[in-house]
Design a protein around this motif. Structure first.
Motif, PDB file in Angstrom:
ATOM      1  N   TRP A 116       0.874  -1.175   0.000  1.00 22.86           N
ATOM      2  CA  TRP A 116       0.000   0.000   0.000  1.00 22.86           C
ATOM      3  C   TRP A 116       0.905   1.217   0.000  1.00 22.86           C
ATOM      4  CZ3 TRP A 116      -4.699   0.976  -1.310  1.00 22.86           C
ATOM      5  CH2 TRP A 116      -5.366   2.110  -0.864  1.00 22.86           C
ATOM      6  N   HIS A 117       1.019   1.833  -1.157  1.00 22.18           N
ATOM      7  CA  HIS A 117       1.969   2.932  -1.337  1.00 22.18           C
ATOM      8  C   HIS A 117       1.528   3.757  -2.542  1.00 22.18           C
ATOM      9  CE1 HIS A 117       5.730   5.011  -2.234  1.00 22.18           C
ATOM     10  NE2 HIS A 117       6.125   4.694  -1.009  1.00 22.18           N
ATOM     11  N   ASN A 161      -1.001   4.681  -7.400  1.00 27.67           N
ATOM     12  CA  ASN A 161      -2.164   4.208  -6.655  1.00 27.67           C
ATOM     13  C   ASN A 161      -2.871   5.442  -6.088  1.00 27.67           C
ATOM     14  OD1 ASN A 161      -3.954   3.281  -4.653  1.00 27.67           O
ATOM     15  ND2 ASN A 161      -2.743   1.435  -4.334  1.00 27.67           N
ATOM     16  N   ALA A 203      -4.226   5.170  -2.439  1.00 29.76           N
ATOM     17  CA  ALA A 203      -3.168   5.245  -1.416  1.00 29.76           C
ATOM     18  C   ALA A 203      -2.667   6.682  -1.286  1.00 29.76           C
ATOM     19  CB  ALA A 203      -2.017   4.299  -1.759  1.00 29.76           C
ATOM     20  N   GLU A 225      -5.282   8.759   0.536  1.00 30.96           N
ATOM     21  CA  GLU A 225      -5.280   8.432   1.964  1.00 30.96           C
ATOM     22  C   GLU A 225      -4.037   9.019   2.646  1.00 30.96           C
ATOM     23  OE1 GLU A 225      -7.041   4.581   3.854  1.00 30.96           O
ATOM     24  OE2 GLU A 225      -4.882   4.253   3.578  1.00 30.96           O
ATOM     25  N   TRP A 226      -2.884   8.937   1.967  1.00 31.80           N
ATOM     26  CA  TRP A 226      -1.630   9.500   2.490  1.00 31.80           C
ATOM     27  C   TRP A 226      -1.794  10.996   2.781  1.00 31.80           C
ATOM     28  CZ3 TRP A 226       3.487   8.845   3.842  1.00 31.80           C
ATOM     29  CH2 TRP A 226       4.373   9.878   3.581  1.00 31.80           C
ATOM     30  N   PHE A 261      -3.930   5.724   6.576  1.00 34.80           N
ATOM     31  CA  PHE A 261      -2.843   5.219   5.727  1.00 34.80           C
ATOM     32  C   PHE A 261      -1.868   4.409   6.581  1.00 34.80           C
ATOM     33  CE2 PHE A 261       1.369   5.519   3.845  1.00 34.80           C
ATOM     34  CZ  PHE A 261       1.126   5.153   2.524  1.00 34.80           C
ATOM     35  N   HIS A 267      -3.265   1.060   7.534  1.00 35.51           N
ATOM     36  CA  HIS A 267      -3.280   0.197   6.354  1.00 35.51           C
ATOM     37  C   HIS A 267      -1.884  -0.428   6.147  1.00 35.51           C
ATOM     38  CE1 HIS A 267      -5.561  -0.191   2.309  1.00 35.51           C
ATOM     39  NE2 HIS A 267      -4.795  -1.230   2.476  1.00 35.51           N
ATOM     40  N   VAL A 268      -0.851   0.425   6.228  1.00 40.11           N
ATOM     41  CA  VAL A 268       0.521  -0.052   6.040  1.00 40.11           C
ATOM     42  C   VAL A 268       0.922  -0.998   7.169  1.00 40.11           C
ATOM     43  CG1 VAL A 268       2.943   0.643   5.925  1.00 40.11           C
ATOM     44  CG2 VAL A 268       1.233   1.912   4.633  1.00 40.11           C
TER      45      VAL A 268
END
Length: 165
Positions: A79-80, A138, A141, A144-145, A152, A155-156
């Motif tokens: 997830w990035h 993405n 991602a 969200e970041w 985020f 998730h990571v």
């Protein structure tokens, strides 16, 4: 002829990495009969959200290597902002050489034949440490970041827990 030259170069780079491992990743052949497909383990960089994870990836080299870049794809969940949902890594040095038709990248940031497996993987480790959310691979991602960093981070953390060696 070009195929054998690229195979020789890849064998040389592999031998160098086996003799002198580089901190942060390990690399080897996915199949001893195919120098063009490598298995990679990227260790989540210290002091990042990815710390503690062991992320599996596959690097596939074209027969035109080193004139053209390889593809790098995470097999482990990732997830990035700079990794497509299918796991493919999107960083400048893995983009074909020459001018960017969209004008986002300078030609000097893109693939050059001087890059090696080591420089690519060090760039990926750097990418994990500091995402570029300006041109995300993405979108979810990246969004969200930017907009919900705590989500985020959660998730990571979940993918890191699943990627512990």
């Amino acid at each position: 002829m070009a195929t054998s030259q690229s195979a020789l170069l890849l064998q040389k780079q592999l031998n160098e990495l086996l003799k002198h491992p580089v901190e942060g990743f390990s690399a080897g052949l996915a199949d001893n009969d195919n120098i063009y497909e490598w298995e990679i383990i990227i260790i989540g960089p210290p002091d990042t959200l990815y710390e503690g994870g062991f992320f599996r990836a596959k690097m596939t080299f074209p027969k035109e290597y080193p004139l053209m870049p390889p593809k790098l794809k995470f097999i482990s969940d990732m997830w990035h902002p700079n990794v497509y949902p299918d796991g493919e890594v999107c960083i400048s040095i893995l983009h074909p050489p020459g001018e960017d038709k969209y004008g986002y990248e300078d030609a000097g940031e893109r693939w050059r034949p001087v890059h090696t497996v080591e420089t690519i993987l060090l760039s990926v480790i750097s990418m994990l440490s500091s995402p570029n959310d300006e041109s995300p691979a993405n979108i979810e991602a990246a969004k969200e970041w930017r907009e919900n960093y705590p989500a985020f981070k959660k998730h990571v953390q979940r993918i890191v827990r699943n990627a512990i060696g």
